[in-house]
Design a protein around this motif. Structure first.
Motif, mmCIF file in Angstrom:
data_model
loop_
_atom_site.group_PDB
_atom_site.id
_atom_site.type_symbol
_atom_site.label_atom_id
_atom_site.label_comp_id
_atom_site.label_asym_id
_atom_site.label_seq_id
_atom_site.Cartn_x
_atom_site.Cartn_y
_atom_site.Cartn_z
ATOM 1 N N SER A 31 1.000 -1.486 -0.236
ATOM 2 C CA SER A 31 0.141 0.005 -0.028
ATOM 3 C C SER A 31 1.042 1.743 -0.196
ATOM 4 C CB SER A 31 -1.447 -0.280 1.405
ATOM 5 O OG SER A 31 -0.517 -0.087 2.025
ATOM 6 N N PRO A 32 2.018 1.135 0.917
ATOM 7 C CA PRO A 32 3.088 2.647 0.382
ATOM 8 C C PRO A 32 3.436 3.256 -1.169
ATOM 9 C CG PRO A 32 3.703 1.441 1.967
ATOM 10 C CD PRO A 32 3.492 0.460 1.527
ATOM 11 N N ALA A 33 3.317 2.224 -1.851
ATOM 12 C CA ALA A 33 3.772 2.136 -3.189
ATOM 13 C C ALA A 33 2.603 2.333 -3.896
ATOM 14 C CB ALA A 33 4.596 1.033 -3.283
ATOM 15 N N ALA A 34 1.569 2.465 -3.432
ATOM 16 C CA ALA A 34 0.308 2.921 -4.254
ATOM 17 C C ALA A 34 0.298 4.707 -4.647
ATOM 18 C CB ALA A 34 -1.487 2.483 -3.925
ATOM 19 N N ILE A 35 0.265 4.736 -6.227
ATOM 20 C CA ILE A 35 -0.155 5.826 -5.887
ATOM 21 C C ILE A 35 -1.315 6.218 -6.932
ATOM 22 C CG2 ILE A 35 1.477 8.092 -7.909
ATOM 23 C CD1 ILE A 35 3.545 6.276 -7.206
ATOM 24 N N PRO A 36 -2.392 7.691 -6.583
ATOM 25 C CA PRO A 36 -2.730 8.203 -7.453
ATOM 26 C C PRO A 36 -2.869 8.439 -9.700
ATOM 27 C CG PRO A 36 -3.412 9.362 -6.035
ATOM 28 C CD PRO A 36 -1.898 8.579 -6.160
ATOM 29 N N GLY A 37 -3.408 7.725 -9.888
ATOM 30 C CA GLY A 37 -3.378 7.167 -11.424
ATOM 31 C C GLY A 37 -2.147 6.712 -12.158
ATOM 32 N N VAL A 38 -2.070 5.714 -11.252
ATOM 33 C CA VAL A 38 -0.728 4.997 -11.793
ATOM 34 C C VAL A 38 -1.084 3.371 -11.088
ATOM 35 C CG1 VAL A 38 1.697 3.920 -10.675
ATOM 36 C CG2 VAL A 38 1.008 6.130 -11.430
ATOM 37 N N LEU A 39 -1.589 2.804 -12.509
ATOM 38 C CA LEU A 39 -2.082 1.431 -12.361
ATOM 39 C C LEU A 39 -0.771 0.445 -11.116
ATOM 40 C CD1 LEU A 39 -2.600 0.279 -15.980
ATOM 41 C CD2 LEU A 39 -4.038 1.388 -13.859
ATOM 42 N N GLY A 40 -1.977 -0.576 -10.290
ATOM 43 C CA GLY A 40 -0.729 -1.280 -9.649
ATOM 44 C C GLY A 40 -0.599 -0.947 -8.199
ATOM 45 N N PRO A 41 0.111 -1.341 -7.112
ATOM 46 C CA PRO A 41 1.744 -1.904 -7.513
ATOM 47 C C PRO A 41 1.652 -2.908 -7.889
ATOM 48 C CG PRO A 41 1.510 -1.720 -5.485
ATOM 49 C CD PRO A 41 0.085 -0.928 -6.220
ATOM 50 N N ARG A 42 2.136 -3.409 -9.084
ATOM 51 C CA ARG A 42 1.873 -5.467 -9.094
ATOM 52 C C ARG A 42 4.019 -5.460 -8.263
ATOM 53 N NH1 ARG A 42 4.779 -7.776 -13.090
ATOM 54 N NH2 ARG A 42 4.570 -6.077 -14.375
ATOM 55 N N ALA A 43 3.825 -6.289 -7.219
ATOM 56 C CA ALA A 43 5.483 -7.256 -7.195
ATOM 57 C C ALA A 43 6.001 -7.956 -8.199
ATOM 58 C CB ALA A 43 4.845 -7.838 -5.503
ATOM 59 N N LEU A 44 7.122 -8.172 -8.094
ATOM 60 C CA LEU A 44 8.018 -9.350 -8.658
ATOM 61 C C LEU A 44 7.779 -10.459 -7.876
ATOM 62 C CD1 LEU A 44 10.223 -7.074 -10.481
ATOM 63 C CD2 LEU A 44 8.634 -8.062 -11.369
ATOM 64 N N ALA A 45 7.985 -11.161 -8.045
ATOM 65 C CA ALA A 45 8.423 -12.693 -7.618
ATOM 66 C C ALA A 45 9.348 -12.445 -6.148
ATOM 67 C CB ALA A 45 8.873 -13.480 -8.387
ATOM 68 N N LEU A 46 11.010 -11.610 -6.201
ATOM 69 C CA LEU A 46 11.498 -11.230 -5.475
ATOM 70 C C LEU A 46 11.438 -10.285 -4.653
ATOM 71 C CD1 LEU A 46 14.497 -12.402 -7.385
ATOM 72 C CD2 LEU A 46 13.919 -14.277 -6.293
ATOM 73 N N PRO A 47 11.222 -11.294 -3.400
ATOM 74 C CA PRO A 47 12.211 -9.655 -2.480
ATOM 75 C C PRO A 47 12.960 -8.421 -2.164
ATOM 76 C CG PRO A 47 12.595 -12.189 -1.011
ATOM 77 C CD PRO A 47 11.930 -11.931 -2.641
ATOM 78 N N ARG A 48 12.508 -7.628 -1.937
ATOM 79 C CA ARG A 48 13.794 -6.972 -2.351
ATOM 80 C C ARG A 48 14.984 -7.172 -2.012
ATOM 81 N NH1 ARG A 48 13.710 -0.669 -1.550
ATOM 82 N NH2 ARG A 48 15.727 0.336 -1.384
ATOM 83 N N ARG A 49 15.721 -7.410 -1.185
ATOM 84 C CA ARG A 49 16.979 -7.796 -1.082
ATOM 85 C C ARG A 49 17.415 -8.764 -2.242
ATOM 86 N NH1 ARG A 49 21.759 -7.596 1.942
ATOM 87 N NH2 ARG A 49 23.010 -9.900 1.502
ATOM 88 N N ALA A 50 16.683 -10.750 -2.096
ATOM 89 C CA ALA A 50 17.252 -10.319 -3.469
ATOM 90 C C ALA A 50 16.669 -10.212 -4.579
ATOM 91 C CB ALA A 50 16.072 -12.071 -3.274
ATOM 92 N N LEU A 51 15.661 -9.170 -5.087
ATOM 93 C CA LEU A 51 15.941 -8.712 -6.314
ATOM 94 C C LEU A 51 17.347 -7.613 -6.522
ATOM 95 C CD1 LEU A 51 14.373 -7.688 -8.627
ATOM 96 C CD2 LEU A 51 13.519 -5.707 -7.722
ATOM 97 N N THR A 52 17.500 -6.701 -5.293
ATOM 98 C CA THR A 52 18.516 -5.917 -5.712
ATOM 99 C C THR A 52 20.260 -7.184 -5.595
ATOM 100 O OG1 THR A 52 17.399 -4.565 -3.802
ATOM 101 C CG2 THR A 52 20.528 -4.141 -3.727
ATOM 102 N N LEU A 53 20.428 -8.003 -5.177
ATOM 103 C CA LEU A 53 21.398 -9.078 -6.144
ATOM 104 C C LEU A 53 21.164 -8.999 -7.084
ATOM 105 C CD1 LEU A 53 21.649 -10.743 -2.437
ATOM 106 C CD2 LEU A 53 23.341 -9.211 -3.295
ATOM 107 N N ALA A 54 19.877 -9.790 -7.575
ATOM 108 C CA ALA A 54 19.695 -10.028 -8.957
ATOM 109 C C ALA A 54 20.289 -9.557 -10.009
ATOM 110 C CB ALA A 54 18.095 -10.757 -8.406
#
Length: 362
Positions: free
Chosen positions: A51-74
């Motif tokens: 919910s903190p990433a919800a922005i008026p007018g912007v679709l989503g947010p949609r989450a990718l499969a990896l959590p933040r730390r794993a996505l950053t490393l990937a």
């Protein structure tokens, strides 16, 4: 129907900071100004609460499969996990390996010029991903010419670099209790780069005005109470508010006698513009980006020089004519920076690169 994906992961960071504000405001402005046929979607790492990433007018947010730390490393190590979309805008250097449709915003060159003000891991990570952006992205956006010049020295690459400034948001003020009658205001994450130690020492040399500090705690264990004790600033003249809402910030800002921006390094310095737009005089350090953004509408003090910063603050606090002149010049300066204008410039980049991609694929 083409889609622009905006990576809004920074909004889910424990300390979103100025890049979080940039992410939210730019994404909302991009959605409001979307060309006919385009949609804008937010994408994040995997989190329990998006919910903190919800922005008026912007679709989503949609989450990718990896959590933040794993996505950053990937992404750091080149895993081609594309977040979708026909074009991708990364509002921070956290971005996937480029494949022709990526535009990255690089906010500053602190990891190269002042690495001691970041954690060693943070500085090394930023240097790596910034160099990759300038080498492989379709385009890189920076907020000031000062950052563009530094990038050319520290991370040169074939990606074209475009200077697109931030905008100013006018939030509706909400009440804040307990503010002192006259105060110097500092806004930003409480960390070494912000120069708050210099500001506390400068305030101890003034006979009037309190110091109000707004912003979450960052890394580096900057203890403002201990700094006040060390430099002889009475605790009664120090008010640390921590994180506040946008409405509370608007109130605290409008009631300030002067905004102090004593940073050792910045890429833009949004509080400087926000203060000017609110009719508050500004004193800022001689960090090149702050000098550029202020455009002569503030008073400059040398970095890491408490005596010179105290001198600049006195000019505002003790000279009403100087303060009034700064207010007038500041309002005029801030009027030239809008999120709508920033979004329009960003859209030109994305649409142009998408057209080139489409043409190559036809």
């Amino acid at each position: 129907m083409p889609e622009l994906v905006v990576l809004t992961e920074q909004l889910l960071s424990p300390v979103p900071g100025g890049t979080g504000r940039y992410t939210r405001e730019l994404a909302a402005a991009l959605a409001a100004a979307a060309p006919v046929g385009w949609t804008v979607r937010g994408v994040t790492a995997r989190h329990a609460d998006l919910s903190p990433a919800a922005i008026p007018g912007v679709l989503g947010p949609r989450a990718l499969a990896l959590p933040r730390r794993a996505l950053t490393l990937a992404w750091e190590y080149g895993m081609p996990l594309w977040p979708g979309g026909d074009m991708v805008h990364a509002p921070t250097p956290l971005a996937p390996p480029a494949r022709g449709g990526l535009v990255v915003t690089v906010h500053d060159t602190v990891p190269f010029t002042h690495p001691e003000t970041l954690t060693p891991r943070g500085a090394a990570w930023h240097r790596k991903v910034i160099r990759r952006a300038t080498a492989t992205a379709a385009a890189v956006i920076v907020p000031t010419q000062a950052v563009a010049d530094d990038l050319a020295r520290h991370a040169p690459g074939p990606a074209p670099v475009h200077v697109i400034g931030h905008g100013v948001t006018a939030a509706e003020p909400t009440p804040v209790d307990g503010l002192p009658p006259e105060y110097v205001l500092a806004i930003g994450t409480v960390e070494p780069r912000k120069g708050l130690d210099t500001l506390v020492a400068a305030m101890a040399g003034l006979s009037r005005a309190a110091l109000v500090v707004v912003g979450p705690r960052g890394w580096g264990e900057v203890d403002l109470d201990a700094l006040a004790d060390r430099h002889g600033l009475p605790r009664a003249r120090l008010h640390v508010l921590g994180r506040v809402t946008d409405g509370e910030l608007a109130t605290v800002l409008r009631q300030a006698a002067v905004l102090a921006a004593p940073s050792r390094a910045e890429g833009f310095g949004l509080p400087v513009l926000e203060a000017m737009a609110a009719g508050v005089p500004v004193v800022h350090s001689d960090a090149p980006a702050l000098v550029e953004v202020a455009g002569g509408a503030g008073i400059t003090a040398r970095r890491d020089d408490p005596a010179d910063l105290a001198r600049a603050l006195r000019e505002v606090l003790e000279r009403p004519d100087t303060a009034a002149d700064l207010v007038a010049r500041g309002r005029a300066r801030a009027a030239g920076f809008t999120w709508a204008g920033a979004a329009e410039a960003v859209w030109r980049l994305h649409v142009s690169h998408w057209a080139n991609k489409s043409g190559e694929g036809s």
